[in-house]
Design a protein around this motif. Sequence first.
Motif: not given
Length: 322
Positions: A178-187, A307-322
Amino acid sequence: MNDESRSRRPRDVAASRRTLLAALGAGVGAGALGLPGPAAAAGPGTWTNPTRGTLTSGYKTPSRPGHLGWDVAAAQGTPVYAAAAGTVRDIRTGSYPGDQTSGPLPGRTGNSVHLNHVDSFFTYYGHLHRVLVSPGQQISCGQLIGLMGTTGNSTGPHLHFEIHRPRLTSTDPRVFLANRGISLGSTAPLGSTGWPSVSGGTGWVQRTIQYLLRGRGVSVVVDGYFGPGTASAVRTFQSGRGLHADGLVGPITWTALILPVQQGSSGDGVRAAQTALNARGAALLVDGAFGAVSAAAARSFQSANGLLADGQVGPLTWSVLV
Ligand SMILES: [Zn+2]
């Protein structure tokens, strides 16, 4: 998916580097390869998604603290690709589909491939149905190396995928990618990253980009319209980061642009996250203050997206959000 993480014995890192250099042939110096210094650690653009499928088990979860990778499930025979360029360090075979007792790794990860990469990174691909590479073979990023299967201790076809940093420290491959812009397993199509490429248009993604630019200290009007002014602001941001200043917000620019947000955060990064969460079904006041209501909205979005529901919007959550 059920499997056991492997416990790896320490490896001779120097020998592995010599093997890589030897495989690449005489005349290719360590300097050209970026070896052996850590500065040449694989960066953006040099990693790719190893396969496509559904994420079924995570890295070091509370119930499986010894699980050192992610499981990605899809049909048997789904292609598995090298996540980065490298060399085949070794291959383990001998466990038959569904057979947890025979073979050299009984009850473990079955048919598996271990790839060495520059700077002593390595990746590991387990439970393969077929292995399509040989020990010592040079592998390019994205090369087909095997087919997904269920060999070893496994209850259904899936890839067990690990990434290890130098000195054999495993890392969460999903976050690493995710830190490299890649979503693991993404379709998403292979070669795409899970991040949208934006260079124009009108809408909430454009508004989110504008808030993020402001949050990064770049002056821009926040109106949701990606016109010449926003393109110019993007180029300013890219230049300041040493990125190719093309005015296009693609994976590398997204990764640099996003701002981590959590409860207590404030400012335009929060406005960006609130805008994106609203586009995904929340009803937040875009006020730049990430309080309990915003954190709850983030957790709700994370839960709905695996995603891990920790309420923190980090790189992984951002990549899914947008
Ligand atoms: Zn696994």
